[in-house]
Design an enzyme around this catalytic site. Structure first.
Site, PDB file in Angstrom:
ATOM      1  CG  HIS A  42      -1.913  -1.008   1.386  1.00 36.80           C
ATOM      2  ND1 HIS A  42      -2.013  -1.836   2.472  1.00 36.80           N
ATOM      3  CD2 HIS A  42      -2.936  -1.364   0.559  1.00 36.80           C
ATOM      4  CE1 HIS A  42      -3.047  -2.657   2.329  1.00 36.80           C
ATOM      5  NE2 HIS A  42      -3.621  -2.393   1.171  1.00 36.80           N
ATOM      6  CE  LYS A  53     -13.589  -6.775   4.167  1.00 34.21           C
ATOM      7  NZ  LYS A  53     -12.475  -6.195   3.400  1.00 34.21           N
ATOM      8  CB  SER A  55      -4.221  -6.439   5.030  1.00 33.27           C
ATOM      9  OG  SER A  55      -3.985  -5.165   4.495  1.00 33.27           O
TER      10      SER A  55
HETATM   11  P1  ADP Z   1     -10.012  -3.700   0.133  1.00 35.67           P
HETATM   12  O1  ADP Z   1     -10.713  -4.351   1.273  1.00 35.67           O
HETATM   13  O2  ADP Z   1     -10.720  -2.543  -0.490  1.00 35.67           O
HETATM   14  O3  ADP Z   1      -9.425  -4.650  -0.907  1.00 35.67           O
HETATM   15  P2  ADP Z   1      -7.298  -3.323   0.948  1.00 35.67           P
HETATM   16  O4  ADP Z   1      -6.805  -2.558   2.127  1.00 35.67           O
HETATM   17  O5  ADP Z   1      -7.026  -4.791   0.919  1.00 35.67           O
HETATM   18  O6  ADP Z   1      -8.807  -2.992   0.869  1.00 35.67           O
HETATM   19  O7  ADP Z   1      -6.708  -2.700  -0.396  1.00 35.67           O
HETATM   20  C1  ADP Z   1      -6.915  -1.348  -0.741  1.00 35.67           C
HETATM   21  C2  ADP Z   1      -6.342  -1.099  -2.128  1.00 35.67           C
HETATM   22  O8  ADP Z   1      -4.944  -1.347  -2.099  1.00 35.67           O
HETATM   23  C3  ADP Z   1      -6.895  -2.003  -3.225  1.00 35.67           C
HETATM   24  O9  ADP Z   1      -7.004  -1.232  -4.412  1.00 35.67           O
HETATM   25  C4  ADP Z   1      -5.848  -3.056  -3.400  1.00 35.67           C
HETATM   26  O10 ADP Z   1      -5.833  -3.565  -4.718  1.00 35.67           O
HETATM   27  C5  ADP Z   1      -4.601  -2.243  -3.126  1.00 35.67           C
HETATM   28  N1  ADP Z   1      -3.502  -3.085  -2.664  1.00 35.67           N
HETATM   29  C6  ADP Z   1      -3.549  -4.051  -1.732  1.00 35.67           C
HETATM   30  N2  ADP Z   1      -2.339  -4.630  -1.561  1.00 35.67           N
HETATM   31  C7  ADP Z   1      -1.502  -4.007  -2.427  1.00 35.67           C
HETATM   32  C8  ADP Z   1      -0.118  -4.176  -2.771  1.00 35.67           C
HETATM   33  N3  ADP Z   1       0.615  -5.136  -2.224  1.00 35.67           N
HETATM   34  N4  ADP Z   1       0.403  -3.347  -3.703  1.00 35.67           N
HETATM   35  C9  ADP Z   1      -0.360  -2.414  -4.283  1.00 35.67           C
HETATM   36  N5  ADP Z   1      -1.677  -2.221  -4.034  1.00 35.67           N
HETATM   37  C10 ADP Z   1      -2.242  -3.011  -3.126  1.00 35.67           C
END
Ligand code: ADP
Length: 190
Positions: free
Chosen positions: A16, A40, A127
């Site tokens: 992220h 959640k 995550s």
């Molecule tokens: P959600 O529950 O909306 O998927 P996340 O916190 O898992 O929330 O992810 C938020 C955003 O970050 C999403 O667009 C996801 O694709 C992106 N994302 C998650 N992990 C990564 C990563 N390792 N690299 C880049 N973007 C990521």
């Protein structure tokens, strides 16, 4: 141009943060928006996640952390954002993300969804992966910032990070060839 980067961020990972860093160079302002999702059961409260994000992005002056509930597009409108930012890790992300982008377009034609491809080194990272490793006692020091790793260890009740164990098959000494030098015997047992 203002971009809203919505997600759960439970917790925020180096993947992220890589995306946020790159987005902060593309947009005037990036709002990392934690969705308050009653469906959640998160590991961290929204307040904890906001603190984790703020601390991890304090070196980026045009990035802020906020939370919202309801429709992302409504939140983006309230924040006068023109862009919804999402990350794409793999083809598996693409289908659901495209569907979401199309849905959001039916709700507002003014707001564009922009996808950034994840950096290669973080394409496996989520995550959930972080939580799964920590739950079974592994180290997540290479996946999240140090202060978040500590928060996670606290949650799972192991205070000091452990090395990730790599299972190796012990080779019985009697099956070793006689000419094996002693230092090699030692290597095999480590
Ligand atoms: P959600 O529950 O909306 O998927 P996340 O916190 O898992 O929330 O992810 C938020 C955003 O970050 C999403 O667009 C996801 O694709 C992106 N994302 C998650 N992990 C990564 C990563 N390792 N690299 C880049 N973007 C990521």
């Amino acid at each position: 141009m203002i971009a809203v980067y919505p997600g759960s961020f439970d917790p925020i990972t180096l993947g992220h943060l890589d995306l946020i860093g790159r987005a902060s160079r593309l947009f005037d302002r990036v709002i990392v928006a934690v969705l308050r999702n009653p469906n959640k059961m998160p590991l961290f409260s929204v307040q904890q996640r906001l603190e984790q994000i703020s601390l991890s992005t304090q070196h980026l002056p045009n990035v802020e952390a906020d939370s919202f509930d309801g429709l992302t597009i409504n939140y983006a409108q309230i924040r006068q954002a023109q862009v919804l930012l999402r990350g794409l890790r793999a083809v598996s992300d693409f289908e659901i993300e495209l569907q979401m982008a199309h849905t959001n377009k039916t709700l507002s034609t003014q707001i564009e969804t922009v996808f950034l491809a994840t950096s290669n080194e973080y394409s496996f990272l989520s995550s959930s992966v972080v939580k799964e490793i920590a739950r079974f006692g592994g180290s997540v020091d290479h996946l999240v910032p140090p202060h978040i790793a500590l928060d996670i260890y606290q949650c799972y009740n192991h205070n000091s990070p452990m090395l990730n164990p790599i299972t190796t098959q012990a080779i019985p000494l009697k099956s070793m060839p006689m000419e094996t030098p002693p230092e090699m015997l030692h290597d095999q047992q480590v």
